[in-house]
Design an enzyme around this catalytic site. Sequence first.
Site, PDB file in Angstrom:
ATOM      1  N   GLY A 330       2.953 -18.687  18.565  1.00  0.00           N
ATOM      2  CA  GLY A 330       2.178 -18.741  17.278  1.00  0.00           C
ATOM      3  C   GLY A 330       0.689 -18.378  17.532  1.00  0.00           C
ATOM      4  O   GLY A 330       0.236 -17.857  18.327  1.00  0.00           O
ATOM      5  N   SER A 331       0.067 -18.964  16.550  1.00  0.00           N
ATOM      6  CA  SER A 331      -1.403 -18.501  16.526  1.00  0.00           C
ATOM      7  C   SER A 331      -2.320 -19.039  17.713  1.00  0.00           C
ATOM      8  O   SER A 331      -3.463 -18.779  17.803  1.00  0.00           O
ATOM      9  CB  SER A 331      -2.268 -18.707  14.936  1.00  0.00           C
ATOM     10  OG  SER A 331      -1.788 -18.242  14.119  1.00  0.00           O
ATOM     11  N   THR A 332      -1.797 -20.006  18.482  1.00  0.00           N
ATOM     12  CA  THR A 332      -2.342 -20.578  19.504  1.00  0.00           C
ATOM     13  C   THR A 332      -3.196 -19.687  20.630  1.00  0.00           C
ATOM     14  O   THR A 332      -3.848 -19.882  21.371  1.00  0.00           O
ATOM     15  CB  THR A 332      -1.647 -21.724  20.231  1.00  0.00           C
ATOM     16  OG1 THR A 332      -0.476 -21.185  20.838  1.00  0.00           O
ATOM     17  CG2 THR A 332      -1.232 -22.855  19.354  1.00  0.00           C
ATOM     18  N   ILE A 333      -2.403 -18.208  20.441  1.00  0.00           N
ATOM     19  CA  ILE A 333      -2.656 -17.475  21.574  1.00  0.00           C
ATOM     20  C   ILE A 333      -3.719 -16.380  21.129  1.00  0.00           C
ATOM     21  O   ILE A 333      -4.091 -15.581  21.796  1.00  0.00           O
ATOM     22  CB  ILE A 333      -1.465 -16.569  22.101  1.00  0.00           C
ATOM     23  CG1 ILE A 333      -0.704 -16.116  20.704  1.00  0.00           C
ATOM     24  CG2 ILE A 333      -0.445 -17.596  22.793  1.00  0.00           C
ATOM     25  CD1 ILE A 333      -1.171 -15.072  20.206  1.00  0.00           C
TER      26      ILE A 333
END
Length: 626
Positions: A330-333
């Site tokens: 998800g958007s953690t990267i």
Amino acid sequence: MLRKRTQFRDYHEEARLFKNRAVFAFIGIIAMIGVLITNLYNIQINQYQDYKTRSNDNRIKVVPIAPNRGLIYDRNGKLLAENRPVFSLDIIPEKVKDMDDTILRLQQFLTITPEQIERFNKERHQARHFKSVPILTQLTQEQVAKFSVQQHNFPGVSINAALKRHYPYGEVLTHVIGYVSRINDRDMERLKRQERAANYQATRDIGKLGIERFYEDVLHGTAGYQEVEVNSRGRIIRTLKYVPPVAGKDIVLSLDIELQLYAHKLLNDRRGSIVVLDPQDNGVLTMASSPSYDPNPFVHGISNTEYNALLNDPDRPLVNRATLGIYPPGSTIKPFIAVAALQEGVITPSTTRNDPGYWVIPNSKTRPFRDWLRWGHGRVDITQAIEESVDTFFYQIAYDLGIDRLSHWMTRFGFGDYTGLDIYEEGKANMPTREWKMARHRTPWYQGDTIPVGIGQGYWTSTPMQIAKATSVLVNHGKVIAPHLLRSTLNNGEALNKQQLSALETAPPIDEVPQRYWDIAINGMRLVNHGKKGTARRSFTHLKYVSAGKSGTAQVFGLAENQVYNADELAEHLHDHALFTGFAPVDDPKLVVTLVLENAGGGSSNGAPVVRKIFDRAILGKEAEK
């Protein structure tokens, strides 16, 4: 007269024959005596040493002695795995006149099931009559006391003690410590291949999982032995020589059991995991996976019913979700992709783009890729794109980078490969490439496949440990350190050596990236928690320190065009996964925390509050709970 002459001649003929036969017989006897003497000489003189050795082999036996297994401690010296005395009720068959009557009388004050009796009978028929065979194991103090009072009535029956592994924290540490269990045929074959079987001749248990398995050589120790003289029935008469075993080394883990307990409490049996690293050396402070299970039954032999219940549990408690849980990141990267985009020159620190709520591949008629905020974020730069988690900004970055450069950079952050953690139970997950898709799906890579990879979706999957490691790479401005559980080994209570990261495999550093690019990504994560529009700002108000983080929401299934996600209308197992990764304090990071909650919903609303509690507990102490 003629008759007498004939008789005389016959008599002399018979005498001559008898004499000849006697001579031949005597010569034969002398020859056989010679052969016998020769053989006796050969046996007594020439082959004396050989037969003496054989005799000693029958008379002298080498009995191996198992070493005590090393203990396991946390970083503060708290015992995580110990050896406890376990009492068993043993019977020596040759000393019992009537076995059935003895068992019947034992059942009058001890509970002995038919299954236990059946197992006992099977074992005693396979063992020597003078060898003790257990009929009851894991006796309670009450059972020991009851038998001790009656022991004089039961010749040949006694209570014996042995050391067995015990895990005082049970399910809280199963996926970290693992457990030991009885050596099976597969274990023995492996030990033989590794030429270590001789060291396990007296050992019944071996590490099966986690730290117990990975550091088996350190924890097991070296077997001792005693040379004993035995009689023709194999009974020991006397001990000729004794060589004591060398106990296994005690080891200290980087783990903080208090923080581990707190993380386990926060998970509260929900499906998910929490990883906490010390970014100074990537020592694992916490690795919690939920739901879990008690490892202690495995030490003594878990029943098929209990094991099948674990195996068939839909919540999969046997899986270590921290290292084997596979999720879209998800958007953690997004902060990691930002660093790659800045270094590759596809954006600059001042690049701005307008977000209307969707993005379309240039010069194509494909359906638009939606932003999580339907009406869009307006014009944003890279810092704001991280703070507000603007999907369209990263769709464009993914398009500009292409899958080759994108995959190359994220591999350098540790995605798509083992992290180097010192347990065997770890998955690589998947960092997609053109080659991977062709090998897996037999189709080429399309431009549309790249776009969702830019927000940690599509074919990209990761483990919580990989996300935590990548976050530490960001914190350390490109220094790639393998996470590790071992802190040091002990012997006789004194530290022998501290196993630092040099003993673990690490990747080359990302040293070509300027410090200002790392700082941009870190500042964006700071604003996620403390900015006016930060996606996790509500969870990080009134802090006594400054933190940084990045939320992520991983889709479990794809939405059709114009379909709106509505959790209330979906089955629970189709809800989004909540992810969050962060570190604190920003100026001098003391910990990196990565969390995944399966099917919990949004990462900012469901993951961030839990991470905030971990931050507070680690930095402020127990008073943070009040």
